[in-house]
Design a protein around this motif. Structure first.
Motif, short mmCIF file in Angstrom:
data_model
loop_
_atom_site.label_atom_id
_atom_site.label_comp_id
_atom_site.label_asym_id
_atom_site.label_seq_id
_atom_site.Cartn_x
_atom_site.Cartn_y
_atom_site.Cartn_z
N ILE A 41 33.12 36.00 15.15
CA ILE A 41 32.18 36.46 16.18
C ILE A 41 30.99 37.07 15.45
O ILE A 41 31.16 37.77 14.45
CB ILE A 41 32.85 37.50 17.12
CG1 ILE A 41 34.02 36.83 17.85
CG2 ILE A 41 31.83 38.09 18.08
CD1 ILE A 41 34.90 37.81 18.61
N TYR A 42 29.79 36.80 15.94
CA TYR A 42 28.57 37.23 15.28
C TYR A 42 27.80 38.24 16.12
O TYR A 42 27.69 38.09 17.33
CB TYR A 42 27.64 36.04 15.04
CG TYR A 42 28.19 35.00 14.12
CD1 TYR A 42 27.84 34.99 12.78
CD2 TYR A 42 29.07 34.02 14.57
CE1 TYR A 42 28.35 34.03 11.91
CE2 TYR A 42 29.58 33.06 13.72
CZ TYR A 42 29.21 33.07 12.39
OH TYR A 42 29.71 32.12 11.54
N GLY A 43 27.26 39.24 15.44
CA GLY A 43 26.20 40.06 15.98
C GLY A 43 24.94 39.57 15.27
O GLY A 43 24.86 39.65 14.04
N VAL A 44 23.98 39.01 16.01
CA VAL A 44 22.79 38.41 15.41
C VAL A 44 21.58 39.29 15.73
O VAL A 44 21.26 39.52 16.90
CB VAL A 44 22.55 36.98 15.93
CG1 VAL A 44 21.34 36.36 15.25
CG2 VAL A 44 23.79 36.11 15.75
N TYR A 45 20.93 39.76 14.67
CA TYR A 45 19.70 40.55 14.81
C TYR A 45 18.54 39.61 14.56
O TYR A 45 18.46 38.97 13.51
CB TYR A 45 19.69 41.68 13.78
CG TYR A 45 20.79 42.69 14.01
CD1 TYR A 45 20.51 43.92 14.63
CD2 TYR A 45 22.10 42.43 13.63
CE1 TYR A 45 21.52 44.84 14.85
CE2 TYR A 45 23.11 43.35 13.84
CZ TYR A 45 22.82 44.56 14.47
OH TYR A 45 23.81 45.47 14.69
N HIS A 46 17.63 39.52 15.54
CA HIS A 46 16.53 38.56 15.42
C HIS A 46 15.35 39.01 16.28
O HIS A 46 15.41 40.07 16.90
CB HIS A 46 17.02 37.15 15.80
CG HIS A 46 17.61 37.03 17.17
ND1 HIS A 46 17.01 36.35 18.18
CD2 HIS A 46 18.76 37.53 17.69
CE1 HIS A 46 17.76 36.40 19.28
NE2 HIS A 46 18.83 37.12 19.00
N GLU A 47 14.29 38.20 16.26
CA GLU A 47 13.07 38.52 17.00
C GLU A 47 12.57 39.91 16.65
O GLU A 47 12.22 40.72 17.52
CB GLU A 47 13.28 38.36 18.51
CG GLU A 47 13.63 36.94 18.90
CD GLU A 47 13.95 36.77 20.38
OE1 GLU A 47 14.10 37.78 21.11
OE2 GLU A 47 14.09 35.61 20.80
N TYR A 48 12.51 40.19 15.35
CA TYR A 48 12.03 41.49 14.87
C TYR A 48 10.54 41.65 15.16
O TYR A 48 9.75 40.74 14.90
CB TYR A 48 12.25 41.62 13.36
CG TYR A 48 13.68 41.85 12.93
CD1 TYR A 48 14.23 43.12 12.98
CD2 TYR A 48 14.47 40.80 12.47
CE1 TYR A 48 15.54 43.35 12.56
CE2 TYR A 48 15.77 41.02 12.06
CZ TYR A 48 16.31 42.29 12.11
OH TYR A 48 17.60 42.51 11.71
N GLU A 49 10.18 42.80 15.69
CA GLU A 49 8.78 43.12 15.93
C GLU A 49 8.06 43.38 14.60
O GLU A 49 6.96 42.89 14.38
CB GLU A 49 8.70 44.36 16.83
CG GLU A 49 7.31 44.85 17.13
CD GLU A 49 7.35 46.12 17.96
OE1 GLU A 49 6.85 46.06 19.09
OE2 GLU A 49 7.88 47.15 17.49
N THR A 50 8.71 44.16 13.73
CA THR A 50 8.13 44.48 12.42
C THR A 50 9.25 44.52 11.39
O THR A 50 9.68 43.50 10.90
CB THR A 50 7.38 45.84 12.45
OG1 THR A 50 8.27 46.85 12.95
CG2 THR A 50 6.13 45.78 13.31
#
Length: 131
Positions: A41-50
Protein backbone atom coordinates in the motif's frame (compact mmCIF):
# COMPACT_ATOMS: atom_id res chain seq x y z
CA UNK A 1 4.61 2.20 -12.22
CA UNK A 2 0.86 2.73 -12.28
CA UNK A 3 -1.01 3.22 -9.01
CA UNK A 4 -4.76 3.39 -8.43
CA UNK A 5 -5.79 6.20 -6.07
CA UNK A 6 -8.06 5.14 -3.22
CA UNK A 7 -8.33 8.52 -1.46
CA UNK A 8 -6.54 11.92 -1.50
CA UNK A 9 -6.21 15.14 0.46
CA UNK A 10 -4.49 18.48 -0.11
CA UNK A 11 -2.60 19.86 2.89
CA UNK A 12 0.51 21.56 4.27
CA UNK A 13 2.74 20.28 7.10
CA UNK A 14 3.42 23.73 8.50
CA UNK A 15 0.41 25.96 7.71
CA UNK A 16 -2.51 23.56 8.14
CA UNK A 17 -3.44 23.18 11.80
CA UNK A 18 -5.56 20.15 10.91
CA UNK A 19 -2.88 18.30 8.92
CA UNK A 20 -2.65 15.26 11.21
CA UNK A 21 -6.44 14.93 11.48
CA UNK A 22 -6.80 15.16 7.69
CA UNK A 23 -4.16 12.45 7.17
CA UNK A 24 -5.71 10.20 9.83
CA UNK A 25 -9.20 10.66 8.36
CA UNK A 26 -7.93 9.96 4.84
CA UNK A 27 -6.34 6.65 5.91
CA UNK A 28 -9.47 5.69 7.90
CA UNK A 29 -11.68 6.36 4.87
CA UNK A 30 -9.38 4.25 2.68
CA UNK A 31 -9.18 1.39 5.17
CA UNK A 32 -12.44 -0.19 4.01
CA UNK A 33 -11.13 -0.45 0.44
CA UNK A 34 -7.76 -1.70 1.72
CA UNK A 35 -9.10 -4.35 4.12
CA UNK A 36 -8.80 -7.18 1.58
CA UNK A 37 -5.64 -5.83 -0.10
CA UNK A 38 -2.66 -8.11 0.49
CA UNK A 39 0.21 -6.38 -1.30
CA UNK A 40 2.06 -3.07 -0.92
CA UNK A 41 0.00 0.00 0.00
CA UNK A 42 1.37 3.41 -0.95
CA UNK A 43 1.17 6.87 0.51
CA UNK A 44 2.01 9.06 -2.50
CA UNK A 45 3.12 12.67 -2.00
CA UNK A 46 2.73 14.67 -5.19
CA UNK A 47 1.57 17.94 -6.76
CA UNK A 48 4.02 19.88 -4.61
CA UNK A 49 3.48 23.64 -4.61
CA UNK A 50 7.13 24.32 -3.74
CA UNK A 51 9.20 22.29 -1.28
CA UNK A 52 8.42 20.44 1.96
CA UNK A 53 7.07 23.67 3.47
CA UNK A 54 4.47 24.18 0.71
CA UNK A 55 1.11 22.60 -0.07
CA UNK A 56 1.03 19.07 -1.49
CA UNK A 57 -1.39 16.28 -2.30
CA UNK A 58 -1.23 13.02 -0.37
CA UNK A 59 -2.94 9.97 -1.86
CA UNK A 60 -3.46 6.43 -0.62
CA UNK A 61 -2.87 4.12 -3.57
CA UNK A 62 -2.39 0.51 -4.60
CA UNK A 63 -0.76 -1.04 -7.65
CA UNK A 64 -3.13 -1.28 -10.57
CA UNK A 65 -4.50 0.58 -13.53
CA UNK A 66 -8.05 1.59 -12.65
CA UNK A 67 -9.08 5.23 -12.43
CA UNK A 68 -8.20 7.56 -10.84
CA UNK A 69 -4.60 6.80 -11.64
CA UNK A 70 -1.11 8.07 -10.78
CA UNK A 71 1.69 7.15 -13.16
CA UNK A 72 5.16 7.26 -11.60
CA UNK A 73 7.91 7.71 -14.23
CA UNK A 74 10.11 4.61 -14.44
CA UNK A 75 13.29 6.68 -14.65
CA UNK A 76 12.65 8.43 -11.30
CA UNK A 77 15.59 8.13 -8.87
CA UNK A 78 14.98 7.60 -5.16
CA UNK A 79 16.80 7.64 -1.87
CA UNK A 80 15.21 5.08 0.43
CA UNK A 81 14.72 5.63 4.15
CA UNK A 82 13.71 2.64 6.29
CA UNK A 83 11.22 3.47 9.05
CA UNK A 84 11.89 2.10 12.54
CA UNK A 85 8.50 0.48 13.10
CA UNK A 86 9.33 -0.24 16.76
CA UNK A 87 9.03 3.51 17.44
CA UNK A 88 5.53 4.89 17.97
CA UNK A 89 6.48 8.00 15.96
CA UNK A 90 8.65 6.09 13.46
CA UNK A 91 7.14 7.63 10.33
CA UNK A 92 7.23 11.18 11.71
CA UNK A 93 10.81 10.68 12.94
CA UNK A 94 11.87 9.46 9.51
CA UNK A 95 10.27 12.49 7.82
CA UNK A 96 12.05 14.74 10.33
CA UNK A 97 15.34 13.10 9.34
CA UNK A 98 14.53 13.67 5.65
CA UNK A 99 13.78 17.38 6.26
CA UNK A 100 16.97 17.74 8.31
CA UNK A 101 19.07 16.17 5.54
CA UNK A 102 17.53 18.58 3.06
CA UNK A 103 18.12 21.63 5.28
CA UNK A 104 21.77 20.54 5.70
CA UNK A 105 22.18 20.30 1.92
CA UNK A 106 22.71 16.51 1.97
CA UNK A 107 19.47 15.64 0.14
CA UNK A 108 18.50 17.22 -3.17
CA UNK A 109 14.84 16.42 -3.73
CA UNK A 110 13.07 16.70 -7.06
CA UNK A 111 9.55 17.11 -5.58
CA UNK A 112 7.84 14.91 -8.13
CA UNK A 113 6.54 11.75 -6.42
CA UNK A 114 7.60 10.64 -2.94
CA UNK A 115 6.33 7.29 -1.69
CA UNK A 116 5.64 5.71 1.65
CA UNK A 117 5.58 1.96 1.00
CA UNK A 118 3.69 -0.15 3.52
CA UNK A 119 4.62 -3.79 3.05
CA UNK A 120 2.34 -6.69 4.12
CA UNK A 121 5.05 -7.89 6.56
CA UNK A 122 4.81 -4.59 8.51
CA UNK A 123 7.96 -2.94 7.11
CA UNK A 124 7.71 0.66 5.94
CA UNK A 125 10.05 2.58 3.63
CA UNK A 126 9.94 6.17 2.48
CA UNK A 127 11.21 6.70 -1.07
CA UNK A 128 12.27 10.30 -1.74
CA UNK A 129 12.60 11.39 -5.37
CA UNK A 130 16.02 12.97 -5.91
CA UNK A 131 17.66 15.04 -8.65
Amino acid sequence: MKLTIINSIRTNNFNDEHVMQKITDMWKAASTDLAEHESVIYGVYHEYETDYKGDYTLSVAIEGETKPLITIPIDEKYKIFKVDTTEEQGIFNTWSKIWDEEKEGNLHRSYTYDLEKYYPNGNIEIHIAIK
